[in-house]
Enzyme design. Sequence first.
Site: not given
Length: 440
Positions: A75, A119, A164, A288, A290, A353
């Site tokens: 990606r 991005h 995002e 994504n 985290y 991600e």
Amino acid sequence: MTTFEPDFLWGAATSSYQIEGAATEDGRGPSIWDTFCATPGKVDNGDTGAIAVDHYHRYPEDVAIMRSLGLGAYRFSIAWPRVQPLGSGAVNRRGLDFYSRLVDTLLDNGIQPWPTLYHWDLPQPLEDAGGWPERDTALRFAEYAQITHEALSDRVTHWTTLNEPWCSAFLGYATGRHAPGRQDPAASIRATHHLLLAHGLAARAVPGSRVGVTLNLSPVTPGSSSAEDLDAARRIDGLQNRLFLDPVLLAEYPDDVVRDLKHVTDFGFVQEDDLKTIAAPIDFLGVNYYSPMLVGHGTEPRPSAYVGSEHVVHLDGGRARTSIGWEIDARGLLDLLVRLERDHPAIPLYVTENGAAFDDEVHDAGRVAYLDGHVRACAEAVSRGVPLKGYFAWSLLDNFEWSFGYAQRFGLVHVDHSTQRRTLKDSARWYADVIRRGGL
Ligand code: GBH
């Protein structure tokens, strides 16, 4: 042993501005990140992406590394200012040719190319004309998507429109932590809408391909069961998750979020049929993840990325943190995936991600433990019926970590930022094993 279906897609992710460098080469125009980095005080240590990890020149070596890890997919993102240096009009062939060479090299090595169209590197001339708060930026994006799709769709099957949009809108236009560094709450909501519109228009501009969008989502937990803390969690869940999920998947903005934002903006910029456009059919949702969020009510208002919710405070969940300060909680990924399946059944999901910043050069036990826990969470989600089809580690390489510059390292592969030398970390070897065995 935890195994995944044989067709589960194992990948790694990067983005253009964070790795390519070659900022003025082959006709690339400036992006908002070039401008932001050149503004004193915006990026730690005065770092910039002008050279980054020189992937623009070193991509053959980087693809060889991907092959050695056994990646099924890579990606990456396409830099709009390479394709259209002014953000509209003239197409820069040499920019497209770079991605064409990259795609060919990936395919020659048995790796599926997974490009993201945006991005965060908006062509500077479009920001000069008002940026994402302006509707025209979305129309320009559709044109760029079509140009890029025409050039690569003979070889690229899966397209992601945006990475995002929450970050683009709120970090870019509300807190100013990201380019273009504006601090205008109302503008951040207009930006949100036009990013979503850009997604929908682009999704229509790639006929015959699989298309999706990547959102940064997070489970939000209230600090206590007090009515005020519950309301704080509802608000943050609204701004972080539902403000993006609902228009894309349900063709509506969540009423409660619109209400929360009343004193920031009316939604007068939403034109008839916009929501229909935004909800253009998609083939997958990129997630994504985290870190989870724990929130409560604060008595004093404070400036926040969550515009209109300045009374919300972010609480410490008491867990270990990575070097960038984000709490580690793999359970949060499981909760998020299960919730997505519950709220939006049947849409195929990819973790596009997931990863961690740690300082260790090569023996990165912390990153191995982080990834191991999160891959296990993915396996658990699959076993509970979540249609999770793949996982992309962030990131293939140490790179330019936005306003943190080069100080924060997310790579599976270490990059010496003075020599550009690449060295596999233990996490890269661990990941190669996972891929080879199809699980843990
Ligand atoms: C992603 O953004 C980006 O797509 C990627 O380019 C970037 O390199 C990568 O992550 C690592 O940063 O301070 O604990 O409240 C991540 C978006 C938004 C995730 C802010 C963490 C703050 C967590 N981030 N969020 S905390």
